[in-house]
Design an enzyme around this catalytic site. Structure first.
Site, PDB file in Angstrom:
ATOM      1  N   ILE A 140       0.906  -1.015   0.034  1.00 47.29           N
ATOM      2  CA  ILE A 140       0.047   0.065  -0.079  1.00 47.29           C
ATOM      3  C   ILE A 140       0.986   1.170  -0.054  1.00 47.29           C
ATOM      4  CG2 ILE A 140      -2.089  -1.165   1.236  1.00 47.29           C
ATOM      5  CD1 ILE A 140      -1.002  -0.310   3.718  1.00 47.29           C
ATOM      6  N   GLY A 141       2.104   1.086  -0.004  1.00 43.84           N
ATOM      7  CA  GLY A 141       3.129   2.309   0.225  1.00 43.84           C
ATOM      8  C   GLY A 141       4.429   1.723  -0.419  1.00 43.84           C
ATOM      9  N   ASP A 142       5.091   2.519  -1.248  1.00 45.25           N
ATOM     10  CA  ASP A 142       6.314   2.058  -1.704  1.00 45.25           C
ATOM     11  C   ASP A 142       7.405   3.457  -1.896  1.00 45.25           C
ATOM     12  OD1 ASP A 142       8.667   0.945  -2.555  1.00 45.25           O
ATOM     13  OD2 ASP A 142       7.849   0.147  -4.496  1.00 45.25           O
TER      14      ASP A 142
ATOM     15  N   PHE B 171      13.196   4.015   0.601  1.00 47.05           N
ATOM     16  CA  PHE B 171      13.922   3.196   1.516  1.00 47.05           C
ATOM     17  C   PHE B 171      12.965   2.016   2.238  1.00 47.05           C
ATOM     18  CE2 PHE B 171      16.054   7.350   1.310  1.00 47.05           C
ATOM     19  CZ  PHE B 171      17.210   6.922   1.028  1.00 47.05           C
ATOM     20  N   ALA B 172      11.718   2.243   2.190  1.00 51.32           N
ATOM     21  CA  ALA B 172      10.756   1.432   2.752  1.00 51.32           C
ATOM     22  C   ALA B 172       9.373   1.112   1.889  1.00 51.32           C
ATOM     23  CB  ALA B 172      10.352   1.898   4.168  1.00 51.32           C
ATOM     24  N   VAL B 173       8.893  -0.158   2.226  1.00 51.47           N
ATOM     25  CA  VAL B 173       7.780  -0.461   1.663  1.00 51.47           C
ATOM     26  C   VAL B 173       6.835  -0.664   2.901  1.00 51.47           C
ATOM     27  CG1 VAL B 173       6.630  -2.404   0.455  1.00 51.47           C
ATOM     28  CG2 VAL B 173       8.816  -1.492  -0.512  1.00 51.47           C
TER      29      VAL B 173
ATOM     30  N   LYS C 128       5.700  -2.039   7.841  1.00 51.29           N
ATOM     31  CA  LYS C 128       6.731  -1.266   7.339  1.00 51.29           C
ATOM     32  C   LYS C 128       8.080  -2.023   7.454  1.00 51.29           C
ATOM     33  CE  LYS C 128       9.263   3.261   7.808  1.00 51.29           C
ATOM     34  NZ  LYS C 128       9.295   4.543   8.788  1.00 51.29           N
TER      35      LYS C 128
ATOM     36  N   ASP D 151       9.688  17.895  13.124  1.00 50.13           N
ATOM     37  CA  ASP D 151       8.832  18.297  12.032  1.00 50.13           C
ATOM     38  C   ASP D 151       7.314  18.157  12.301  1.00 50.13           C
ATOM     39  OD1 ASP D 151       8.780  18.311   9.344  1.00 50.13           O
ATOM     40  OD2 ASP D 151       8.931  16.298   8.867  1.00 50.13           O
TER      41      ASP D 151
END
Length: 756
Positions: free
Chosen positions: A399-401, A404-406, A422, A514
């Site tokens: 659901i996210g790429d 540095f992480a998937v 993650k 942040d």
């Protein structure tokens, strides 16, 4: 002739030879004439059985004799074995002279090391109401349950079988109920069933048997039936097949799971399933065998809809497009090498093959599964240690790429709660591992209702696996733009949630660095209430003294960061003050008319705060007072997170209830319009989780003159060409209010205020 007489003695008896009155042959009649008396005298023909040549007569009819000699067919089940279809026996007096002889034969046929190891010593009726003690009690067409010395176990033995040899059983039996339930199951929608070839590998020590199965509407009637047929085909040493798992470790729980994107399944018995390293290893020759099987399987899928389906109880081997294939209900065919290739299957080799023909959008993430969750690991190295994680969680698609992480879908197998997995590729973090280490160490420490939580972590030689809380409600701006009503009181509740998280972090001497709207996610609860959760700890660090690294997002950066005079925890309070200002009017307090970052930094350093009319005319003085205290250039004069929580505008509901949704939304869209809109509310939460400390390098710059390196984190996390990353960043917040995540959501009175 003597032998014939001895055989017939059991059916004939000696005739009574006493003479009948007046039946003496040749006796003179009363009329003085010689006449024949008896039957002849009456004009009747004597029966051969009553003739002088036969001194015996039949006591039972031929029909009765035939019925006695005919064998009775009965079906016998194993006690407690719900997967055993039963064994039909023809029982006759010629075959079994005694009841003990029947028990011996049943022991030979039904007993093994797993099932009935002590042999068959008791026979129950199908309902367990009584024991059978003699051959005469066995009835034609009935079913019975064989046991050793244990009591009867009540199981629906007839569920998976409908005997067609029973001709004398009337309605009202348990079999009738089974047929009725089977008919009701047929009525259910089975549109998902398409002809499909799957491979089933039995668990255990090598060499392990693998069988290829054809599933279609004729062979896959129910999940229990398929399990029963797989039990017959795979023949586990431990008995029946209790569980089927995909190569991801996901357990197959219903018939529809067979028709997903998975083509290979592991059959497990009653023993606890082990994710051992040896279970995932295939040599090259075995991979080639399975690869050829998959190529044939794909051809079978294409032609299966046009070819007639196999019978569920077929007794001969079947083939698909000329390739022999084992049929689930045909144990004999599974023994041939052509129909059931025997190879020590492994998850790694199989997954490599299966992923080649799949797109990256499939349920398991396609090739991403090989990179992130297969034993190959992210870089092709073995990381079989990660699989204990699969014992607790069911892993879904990507659901996210990021760079540095998937991020993958992740569901707790026991509670059904959704999380996000993650997966960080260590190879991409080479030389900068300390950044990831710092981020994860902070996530381990923080546990607060207003902070996105790290649920579980696991590390291998090649990857880092983090199970994170998944928040699907969108971010702070989405909460405003998607609502029908937004009041000053709603803004007060949002600031309360943010300040609550900051007070907790600062109590641990952790500075976030942040704080911005896109890192504040809206968590929606089942009761309709909402709260904010702070995420993305890529820039967070423990404060042990003054910090000098110039980092952050330009719109929310504190003046002491720009001045490089050293800063601490209160830079988060400054960013929270900027967000509070935006929540009440829709635009930031410090902005550059010419869109120049240097001008923006000069305004921040000056700290000249204004509340222009008419945008602030309807805002309470209490809100303006709090913002002024939060945006003090003098760090000592700036309030703390705890003081924000105790301020009347936050704690005493000194805010107003006037609806300012339209005004604030309009200004948000005007001033925050330079970032990519997201597809849905879940995308925002995934993007926050997908960020790593390495993605924050673009937000670290040496001085206010180095403007090209402060690229917002939102754009850093997406795969952008290097040339695009070097472009000058915008001055406003990098996250505009995208399309509404939901419609018609009224925020009034729905915000939670978590009390510590």
């Amino acid at each position: 002739m003597a032998s014939t007489r001895s055989i017939e003695l059991e059916h004939f008896e000696e005739r009574d030879k006493r003479p009948r009155p007046g039946s003496r042959r040749g006796a003179p009649s009363s009329s003085g004439g010689s006449s024949i008396s008896g039957p002849k005298g009456n004009g009747l023909i004597p029966s051969p059985a009553h003739s002088a040549h036969c001194s015996f007569y039949r006591t039972r009819t031929l029909q009765a004799l035939s019925s006695e000699k005919k064998a009775k067919k009965a079906r016998f089940y194993r006690n407690g074995d719900r997967y055993f279809k039963g064994l039909v026996f023809a029982i006759s007096n010629d075959r079994f002279r005694s009841f003990d002889a029947l028990l011996i034969e049943l022991t030979r046929s039904l007993s093994d090391n797993v099932n009935l190891p002590q042999g068959v010593r008791t026979i129950y009726t199908i309902d367990g109401s009584r024991k059978v003690t003699s051959l005469d009690e066995l009835l034609e067409g009935e079913s019975y349950v064989c046991a050793s010395n244990e009591p009867f176990r009540k199981v629906d033995y007839t569920k998976n079988v409908n005997p067609n040899w029973s001709v004398n059983i009337k309605g009202g039996t348990t079999r009738t109920l089974a047929v009725a339930s089977a008919k009701s199951e047929v009525k259910e929608s089975k549109d998902f069933i398409k002809p499909k070839l799957v491979t089933v590998i039995r668990s255990g020590v090598k060499p392990r048997k693998a069988v290829r199965i054809l599933l279609n509407k004729k062979t896959a009637h129910s999940f229990e039936q398929v399990l029963t047929d797989i039990t017959e085909a795979i023949k586990l040493d431990s008995g029946v097949v209790k569980r089927l798992c995909t190569l991801d470790g996901k357990q197959v729980t219903c018939l529809q799971d067979f028709f997903g994107d998975d083509d290979v399944f592991i059959a497990c018995g009653p023993e606890k399933y082990r994710y051992a390293q040896d279970d995932f290893v295939l040599d090259h020759s075995e991979c080639r065998v399975l690869k050829s099987s998959y190529s044939r399987a794909s051809a079978a899928k294409y032609s299966g809809s046009r070819s007639p389906g196999f019978s569920r109880r077929s007794k001969s081997p079947a083939s698909v497009n000329g390739t022999p294939s084992s049929q689930l209900s045909t144990p004999k065919s599974t023994k041939s090498s052509s129909s059931s290739p025997t190879s020590p299957g492994s998850f790694r080799g199989l997954k490599q093959i299966s992923a080649q023909g799949r797109s990256s959008s499939n349920v398991n993430g396609g090739p991403e599964l090989d990179r992130c969750l297969s034993p190959e690991g992210v870089n092709g190295n073995r990381c079989s240690e990660s699989f204990p994680l699969l014992e607790k969680y069911r892993i879904g698609k990507v659901i996210g790429d990021g760079n540095f992480a998937v991020v993958k879908e992740c569901v707790d197998r026991y509670t059904g709660k959704e999380f996000a997995l993650k997966i960080i590729d260590k190879a991409k973090c080479c030389g900068k591992e300390h950044l990831i280490e710092n981020e994860v160490s902070i996530l381990r420490r923080v546990k607060h209702p207003n902070i996105i939580m790290l649920v579980e972590e696991m590390e291998t030689a090649t990857d880092l696996f983090l199970v994170m809380e998944l928040v699907k409600g969108g971010d702070l701006f989405d909460a405003i733009t998607s609502s029908t009503k937004y009041t000053e009181r709603d803004g007060s509740a949002m600031v309360y949630n943010l300040a609550n998280a900051l007070r907790y972090l600062h109590s641990l001497s952790i500075v976030h660095r942040d704080i911005k709207p896109e890192n504040l996610l809206v968590c929606e609860y089942p009761d309709g209430t909402k709260s904010l959760k702070l995420g993305d700890f890529g820039l967070a660090t423990v404060v042990e003294g003054p910090l000098y690294t110039v980092c952050g997002t330009p719109t929310y950066v504190a003046p002491e960061i720009i001045a490089e005079t050293g800063y601490g925890l209160k830079v988060d309070v400054w960013a929270a003050g900027v967000i509070t200002y935006i929540l009440l009017c829709g635009f930031p307090p410090f902005r550059s008319e010419n869109n120049l970052q240097e001008d923006l930094f000069d305004q921040i350093l000056a700290g000249k705060l204004e509340f222009p009319a008419p945008y602030w005319d309807n805002i309470t003085d209490s809100a303006k007072e709090l913002i002024s205290q939060m945006l003090q250039v003098n760090v000592e004069a700036r309030c703390t997170a705890g003081e924000i929580l105790s301020h009347p505008w936050v704690s005493d509901d000194a805010s107003q209830e006037n609806n300012m949704q339209a005004e604030v939304t309009g200004k948000l869209k005007q001033h925050f319009n330079n970032a990519l809109p997201k597809q849905n509310s879940t995308t925002t939460g995934v993007s926050v989780i997908m960020n790593t400390a390495l993605d924050k390098e673009g937000q670290i710059f040496c001085s206010k003159l180095c403007q090209d390196s402060s690229r917002p984190s939102r754009e850093q996390t997406s795969p952008v060409p290097p040339s695009a990353q070097e472009a000058p960043p915008p001055l406003e917040s990098p996250r505009p209010p995208g399309p509404p995540a939901t419609s018609g959501c009224d925020l009034a009175g729905t915000w939670r205020r978590h009390r510590d």
